[in-house]
Design a protein around this motif. Structure first.
Motif, PDB file in Angstrom:
ATOM      1  N   ASP A   1      74.057  27.474  51.642  1.00 25.68           N
ATOM      2  CA  ASP A   1      75.383  28.074  51.547  1.00 25.68           C
ATOM      3  C   ASP A   1      76.261  27.449  52.620  1.00 25.68           C
ATOM      4  O   ASP A   1      76.078  27.697  53.807  1.00 25.68           O
ATOM      5  N   ASP A   2      77.182  26.618  52.190  1.00 25.93           N
ATOM      6  CA  ASP A   2      78.028  25.866  53.104  1.00 25.93           C
ATOM      7  C   ASP A   2      79.479  26.086  52.737  1.00 25.93           C
ATOM      8  O   ASP A   2      79.844  26.048  51.565  1.00 25.93           O
ATOM      9  N   SER A   3      80.272  26.335  53.725  1.00 27.68           N
ATOM     10  CA  SER A   3      81.699  26.493  53.512  1.00 27.68           C
ATOM     11  C   SER A   3      82.425  25.704  54.601  1.00 27.68           C
ATOM     12  O   SER A   3      82.088  25.815  55.771  1.00 27.68           O
ATOM     13  N   GLN A   4      83.393  24.905  54.202  1.00 26.04           N
ATOM     14  CA  GLN A   4      84.142  24.092  55.156  1.00 26.04           C
ATOM     15  C   GLN A   4      85.626  24.423  55.032  1.00 26.04           C
ATOM     16  O   GLN A   4      86.422  23.626  54.566  1.00 26.04           O
ATOM     17  N   LYS A   5      85.963  25.620  55.457  1.00 28.40           N
ATOM     18  CA  LYS A   5      87.335  26.105  55.308  1.00 28.40           C
ATOM     19  C   LYS A   5      88.042  26.302  56.638  1.00 28.40           C
ATOM     20  O   LYS A   5      89.119  26.866  56.680  1.00 28.40           O
ATOM     21  N   GLY A   6      87.431  25.891  57.728  1.00 30.84           N
ATOM     22  CA  GLY A   6      88.071  26.053  59.030  1.00 30.84           C
ATOM     23  C   GLY A   6      87.662  27.340  59.705  1.00 30.84           C
ATOM     24  O   GLY A   6      86.829  28.098  59.215  1.00 30.84           O
ATOM     25  N   ILE A   7      88.272  27.572  60.849  1.00 33.13           N
ATOM     26  CA  ILE A   7      87.941  28.733  61.674  1.00 33.13           C
ATOM     27  C   ILE A   7      89.231  29.445  62.051  1.00 33.13           C
ATOM     28  O   ILE A   7      90.225  28.808  62.393  1.00 33.13           O
ATOM     29  N   ILE A   8      89.186  30.746  62.001  1.00 32.01           N
ATOM     30  CA  ILE A   8      90.313  31.541  62.495  1.00 32.01           C
ATOM     31  C   ILE A   8      89.895  32.111  63.842  1.00 32.01           C
ATOM     32  O   ILE A   8      88.842  32.729  63.965  1.00 32.01           O
ATOM     33  N   ARG A   9      90.705  31.871  64.836  1.00 29.83           N
ATOM     34  CA  ARG A   9      90.434  32.407  66.167  1.00 29.83           C
ATOM     35  C   ARG A   9      91.528  33.424  66.480  1.00 29.83           C
ATOM     36  O   ARG A   9      92.709  33.094  66.439  1.00 29.83           O
ATOM     37  N   LEU A  10      91.122  34.650  66.781  1.00 31.23           N
ATOM     38  CA  LEU A  10      92.077  35.688  67.135  1.00 31.23           C
ATOM     39  C   LEU A  10      92.262  35.689  68.649  1.00 31.23           C
ATOM     40  O   LEU A  10      91.297  35.744  69.401  1.00 31.23           O
TER      41      LEU A  10
ATOM     42  N   ILE B   1      61.473  30.610  53.168  1.00 33.88           N
ATOM     43  CA  ILE B   1      62.236  29.742  54.065  1.00 33.88           C
ATOM     44  C   ILE B   1      63.689  30.210  54.039  1.00 33.88           C
ATOM     45  O   ILE B   1      64.233  30.514  52.968  1.00 33.88           O
ATOM     46  N   ALA B   2      64.300  30.279  55.201  1.00 34.92           N
ATOM     47  CA  ALA B   2      65.702  30.702  55.355  1.00 34.92           C
ATOM     48  C   ALA B   2      65.938  32.099  54.787  1.00 34.92           C
ATOM     49  O   ALA B   2      67.038  32.427  54.366  1.00 34.92           O
ATOM     50  N   GLY B   3      64.919  32.933  54.799  1.00 35.21           N
ATOM     51  CA  GLY B   3      65.042  34.271  54.252  1.00 35.21           C
ATOM     52  C   GLY B   3      65.418  35.324  55.272  1.00 35.21           C
ATOM     53  O   GLY B   3      65.647  36.468  54.921  1.00 35.21           O
ATOM     54  N   GLN B   4      65.484  34.944  56.539  1.00 38.67           N
ATOM     55  CA  GLN B   4      65.819  35.933  57.560  1.00 38.67           C
ATOM     56  C   GLN B   4      67.035  35.499  58.365  1.00 38.67           C
ATOM     57  O   GLN B   4      68.149  35.808  57.990  1.00 38.67           O
ATOM     58  N   THR B   5      66.821  34.766  59.417  1.00 36.57           N
ATOM     59  CA  THR B   5      67.922  34.418  60.308  1.00 36.57           C
ATOM     60  C   THR B   5      69.020  33.662  59.591  1.00 36.57           C
ATOM     61  O   THR B   5      70.200  33.936  59.781  1.00 36.57           O
ATOM     62  N   SER B   6      68.671  32.691  58.766  1.00 32.96           N
ATOM     63  CA  SER B   6      69.690  31.892  58.104  1.00 32.96           C
ATOM     64  C   SER B   6      70.321  32.606  56.910  1.00 32.96           C
ATOM     65  O   SER B   6      71.356  32.185  56.421  1.00 32.96           O
ATOM     66  N   TYR B   7      69.711  33.679  56.453  1.00 33.97           N
ATOM     67  CA  TYR B   7      70.260  34.397  55.313  1.00 33.97           C
ATOM     68  C   TYR B   7      71.572  35.067  55.718  1.00 33.97           C
ATOM     69  O   TYR B   7      71.616  35.862  56.646  1.00 33.97           O
ATOM     70  N   ALA B   8      72.660  34.721  55.066  1.00 31.63           N
ATOM     71  CA  ALA B   8      73.986  35.294  55.305  1.00 31.63           C
ATOM     72  C   ALA B   8      74.412  35.135  56.765  1.00 31.63           C
ATOM     73  O   ALA B   8      75.130  35.957  57.304  1.00 31.63           O
ATOM     74  N   ASN B   9      73.971  34.071  57.378  1.00 30.24           N
ATOM     75  CA  ASN B   9      74.269  33.840  58.780  1.00 30.24           C
ATOM     76  C   ASN B   9      75.728  33.436  58.964  1.00 30.24           C
ATOM     77  O   ASN B   9      76.322  32.799  58.123  1.00 30.24           O
ATOM     78  N   GLY B  10      76.261  33.772  60.116  1.00 33.15           N
ATOM     79  CA  GLY B  10      77.617  33.377  60.461  1.00 33.15           C
ATOM     80  C   GLY B  10      77.635  32.122  61.302  1.00 33.15           C
ATOM     81  O   GLY B  10      78.586  31.884  62.024  1.00 33.15           O
ATOM     82  N   GLY B  11      76.573  31.332  61.230  1.00 29.89           N
ATOM     83  CA  GLY B  11      76.498  30.119  62.032  1.00 29.89           C
ATOM     84  C   GLY B  11      77.588  29.141  61.651  1.00 29.89           C
ATOM     85  O   GLY B  11      78.096  29.149  60.537  1.00 29.89           O
ATOM     86  N   GLN B  12      77.954  28.318  62.603  1.00 34.72           N
ATOM     87  CA  GLN B  12      79.010  27.365  62.326  1.00 34.72           C
ATOM     88  C   GLN B  12      78.778  26.060  63.067  1.00 34.72           C
ATOM     89  O   GLN B  12      78.149  26.035  64.108  1.00 34.72           O
ATOM     90  N   ILE B  13      79.267  25.010  62.477  1.00 34.51           N
ATOM     91  CA  ILE B  13      79.320  23.719  63.135  1.00 34.51           C
ATOM     92  C   ILE B  13      80.805  23.474  63.335  1.00 34.51           C
ATOM     93  O   ILE B  13      81.533  23.213  62.379  1.00 34.51           O
ATOM     94  N   ALA B  14      81.244  23.638  64.553  1.00 36.29           N
ATOM     95  CA  ALA B  14      82.672  23.579  64.848  1.00 36.29           C
ATOM     96  C   ALA B  14      82.902  22.664  66.039  1.00 36.29           C
ATOM     97  O   ALA B  14      82.979  23.109  67.173  1.00 36.29           O
ATOM     98  N   VAL B  15      82.986  21.383  65.760  1.00 33.09           N
ATOM     99  CA  VAL B  15      83.148  20.391  66.823  1.00 33.09           C
ATOM    100  C   VAL B  15      84.394  20.687  67.642  1.00 33.09           C
ATOM    101  O   VAL B  15      84.402  20.543  68.860  1.00 33.09           O
ATOM    102  N   SER B  16      85.451  21.135  66.994  1.00 34.35           N
ATOM    103  CA  SER B  16      86.703  21.388  67.715  1.00 34.35           C
ATOM    104  C   SER B  16      86.638  22.627  68.600  1.00 34.35           C
ATOM    105  O   SER B  16      87.524  22.848  69.419  1.00 34.35           O
ATOM    106  N   ASP B  17      85.607  23.421  68.448  1.00 41.04           N
ATOM    107  CA  ASP B  17      85.469  24.647  69.242  1.00 41.04           C
ATOM    108  C   ASP B  17      84.307  24.469  70.215  1.00 41.04           C
ATOM    109  O   ASP B  17      83.294  25.147  70.122  1.00 41.04           O
TER     110      ASP B  17
END
Length: 165
Positions: A134-143, A36-52
């Motif tokens: 693996d969850d990180s809630q540190k914000g988003i940097i937009r270039l 479970i979560a061994g492919q797509t979710s593994y090291a995924n760059g997915g985000q939950i970004a309500v402000s974006d």
């Protein structure tokens, strides 16, 4: 009770299956890999970004797509071909890059993102330590590479996030 098949054992598939089971459905979760979560979710760059919540269809995207044509690393790839369905989709996409359609799309995305975040928070609260990933809630940097884009982003955030401060 209904029978439901959920395809994919990533974070979305697993949490969807869990919610369906809790709603009284008989659920079968199908995962192509061994874990479970061994492919797509593994090291995924997915985000939950309500402000974006701006949709892909923005006024600058058609010009960017033209610059990205033929690039394999483009975030939006368009491979034009003689296909009426593709050209119809492209026409509708371009219509959604403007005015009211863009505002309506942003509002729909914002409502969906807000709802999704509340469901995630509810799931975390209900399951506690049994729900970990693996969850990180540190914000988003937009270039942003131009003053025009910076002004558009400033306008978007001022318009869509008035009541957050």
């Amino acid at each position: 009770m209904s029978r439901v098949i959920v395809i994919g054992g990533g974070i979305v598939g697993v949490t969807s299956a869990w919610a369906l089971v809790n709603d009284g459905h008989e659920v079968t979760l199908l995962e192509a890999g061994q874990d479970i979560a061994g492919q797509t979710s593994y090291a995924n760059g997915g985000q939950i970004a309500v402000s974006d919540s701006a949709p892909w269809a923005t006024p600058s995207v058609p010009f960017k797509v033209m610059r990205w044509l033929g690039r394999n690393d483009a975030p939006f790839r368009l491979r034009p071909r003689l296909d009426i369905t593709q050209w119809h989709w492209l026409y509708l996409f371009l219509l959604n890059c403007r005015g009211r359609a863009l505002s309506a799309g942003t509002e729909r995305n914002l409502r969906l993102a807000t709802y999704s975040l509340s469901r995630l928070q509810q799931t975390r609260s209900t399951l506690g330590n049994e729900f970990s990933y693996d969850d990180s809630q540190k914000g988003i940097i937009r270039l942003i590479d131009s003053q025009k884009e910076a002004d558009a982003a400033r306008h978007y955030f001022a318009k869509n996030h008035k009541n957050e401060n």
